[in-house]
Design a protein around this motif. Structure first.
Motif, short mmCIF file in Angstrom:
data_model
loop_
_atom_site.label_atom_id
_atom_site.label_comp_id
_atom_site.label_asym_id
_atom_site.label_seq_id
_atom_site.Cartn_x
_atom_site.Cartn_y
_atom_site.Cartn_z
N GLU A 80 0.81 -1.21 0.00
CA GLU A 80 0.00 0.00 0.00
C GLU A 80 0.85 1.27 0.00
O GLU A 80 1.83 1.35 0.73
N SER A 99 0.27 4.97 1.12
CA SER A 99 -0.78 5.64 1.86
C SER A 99 -0.26 6.86 2.60
O SER A 99 0.88 6.91 3.04
N ASN A 110 -7.42 9.88 5.08
CA ASN A 110 -6.65 8.64 4.98
C ASN A 110 -6.76 8.14 3.54
O ASN A 110 -7.80 7.65 3.14
N VAL A 169 -5.45 5.63 0.67
CA VAL A 169 -4.72 4.37 0.51
C VAL A 169 -4.79 3.93 -0.94
O VAL A 169 -5.87 3.77 -1.50
N SER A 172 -3.75 0.85 -3.21
CA SER A 172 -3.31 -0.52 -3.02
C SER A 172 -2.75 -1.10 -4.31
O SER A 172 -3.21 -0.80 -5.40
N LYS A 199 -12.97 0.00 11.48
CA LYS A 199 -13.36 0.06 10.07
C LYS A 199 -12.32 -0.66 9.21
O LYS A 199 -11.13 -0.58 9.49
N GLU A 259 -10.85 0.00 6.46
CA GLU A 259 -9.73 0.81 5.95
C GLU A 259 -8.66 1.03 7.03
O GLU A 259 -7.53 1.38 6.71
N ASN A 307 -2.36 1.01 6.35
CA ASN A 307 -2.81 2.38 6.08
C ASN A 307 -1.92 3.36 6.82
O ASN A 307 -1.25 2.98 7.80
#
Lengths: 333, 140
Positions: free
Chosen positions: A12, A14, A26, A28, A30, A294, A296, A301
């Motif tokens: 990732e 991020s 935030n 991210v 991927s 969550k 995410e 992250n």
């Protein structure tokens, strides 16, 4: 205090902004997204951290409705991870910190995971257990206070997420295997096949999943392709059940050993609905409070890196600019 | 690598570890070892044995998702796994060629995808499942 977090340790890319412990943004990107779109969408056409990171950072700053000049510190993952990938984030973070003349903080990736839950569950109190279940890791930590962690459980071979993935491959399902096994397992009989729930001689808290991989392979080898197809949901359900039972059995053991009631879960396997269901049942039975952040925040992250950096900054820490990337950085012995 | 290592047939994970351990006495700094074998052939278990032979006392786990695990043992060991990442360019971006020309011991699972980058003088080991528990392990 406003902290920019940067994470590039593996797949990732991020960046995230935390202001006084509250998540402002935030972003991210991927490697899986790259794979999926294969360069069709221009802004995600390139797979390299170094190409993407600057715009990801700008996006995080913009979404937080701040300017670079508002930043009070930069937090970045300096290990564990891939040397080449870590260096991209670390070098950019150092450059930014020098340019903006603000403190820079190296954060241990694993410490980030331990603090991810605090972002959407700020009332979480010490001590708590953090169960990290992903493709690369399967661990249970106790977090006694900021900076005081004990690793109780670790996998001795494959991670749980990897077991899902390789099981899916053996069953002829697609990648990533976690969601595929879960879908296939719906309506399947989890008790039809008796897959091993290994108990380890050396450590009663540790996990092992490689024997399970061998077991599903040989279960399938004894069947024709048609038989596998006919029984696939039962095999998937039984296999999934064995992974989840093993995870929860060790969680229960660590809880009994430490008597810690509060539990936070991290890692991609936290998305598995059967895991959530059985974890919640176990919590109810034992009177635990279990928190699933969550998704995410569960996978890799920068928000969690910013959060851990924020905690370090609050306690007056900062890192020296000659801090190297450490691929095999550990958090506790 | 020093010559003389004989592979063998193992009938448990413990025996595969012991065979890996026996290989470590022949390994020299800079060696590149590829491990070929199907899922559940015992590749990571075998690497565990090699690290054991280098007196490494911490956990050795599968690099399938982490891609590269680095171990500070008697010799530094770089354990790679190309199972999940089949984009050659990404391996190049990760600096894989720098690893090849270092003194570290490189052990590579699922090497096929990056075979074009691996120097010719590497040692190629095959792990074959003979039955659920038996493995035949030999230099190709």
């Amino acid at each position: 205090m406003i902290v920019l977090g940067i994470e590039t340790s593996c797949d990732e890319t991020s960046a995230a902004v935390i202001e006084d412990g509250l998540l402002k943004s935030n972003v991210v990107l991927s490697q899986e997204i790259h794979r999926e779109y294969g360069g069709v969408v221009p802004e995600i056409a390139s797979r390299e951290h170094e190409v993407q990171l600057t715009s990801i950072i700008e996006m995080a700053i913009e979404r937080a409705s701040i300017s670079k000049l508002d930043l009070d510190a930069i937090a970045v993952t300096y290990g564990a991870g891939l040397m080449g990938a870590l260096l991209v984030g670390l070098n950019l973070a150092k450059g930014l910190a020098i340019g903006l003349d603000i403190p820079f903080l190296g954060v241990n990736h694993m410490e980030g995971h331990l603090f991810a839950n605090m972002i959407d569950n700020p009332q979480m109190e010490y001590p708590f257990l953090c169960m990290l279940v992903s493709g690369g890791h399967t661990q249970i930590w106790s977090v006694d206070s900021f900076g005081e962690y004990t690793l109780f459980s670790n996998t001795v071979d494959d991670a749980a997420g990897e077991a899902f993935d390789k099981g899916a491959r053996i069953l002829g399902l697609k990648y990533p295997g976690g969601p595929e096994i879960q879908r296939e397992a719906m309506g399947g009989n989890p008790d039809k096949y008796n897959f091993p729930r290994p108990r380890l001689k050396r450590s009663e808290y540790d996990f092992s999943f490689s024997g399970l991989k061998t077991a599903i392979l040989y279960t399938c080898k004894k069947m024709t392709d048609d038989e596998i197809l006919q029984n696939r949901s039962d095999i998937a359900a039984s296999y999934q059940e064995a992974i989840i039972d093993t995870l929860l059995k060790k969680l229960k053991k660590v809880h009994q050993k430490t008597n810690i009631q509060k539990i936070s879960v991290a890692g991609g396997v936290a998305a598995n609905s059967r895991f959530r269901e059985k974890a919640s049942d176990l919590s109810e039975k034992l009177g635990l409070q279990i928190h699933f952040p969550k998704m995410e925040l569960c996978t890799d992250n920068a928000a969690m890196i910013a959060m851990a950096g924020y905690e370090r900054l609050k306690s007056g820490e900062q890192s020296s600019l000659d801090l190297p990337a450490i691929p095999n950085l550990s958090l506790a012995g | 690598m020093k010559s003389g290592w004989k592979g063998g047939v193992t009938s448990s994970a413990e025996e595969t570890i012991n065979l890996g351990k026996s290989l470590s006495k022949f390994i020299e700094a800079g060696d590149i070892i590829t491990l070929e074998g199907d899922l559940a052939a015992g590749k990571t278990t075998f690497v565990k044995g090699i690290l054991d032979g280098f007196n490494f006392d911490r956990q050795v786990t599968s690099p399938t998702f982490t891609l590269i695990n680095e171990y500070e043992a008697q010799l530094r060991v770089i354990h790679m796994d190309c199972y999940r990442e089949n984009d050659l360019q990404r391996w190049i971006n990760l600096g894989i060629q720098d690893y090849f020309f270092s003194d570290d011991v490189k052990i590579i699972e699922w090497p096929e995808i990056i075979s074009a980058l691996i120097p010719k003088d590497h040692i190629s080991i095959t792990l074959k499942s003979v039955s659920e528990f038996e493995r035949k392990i030999y230099i190709k």
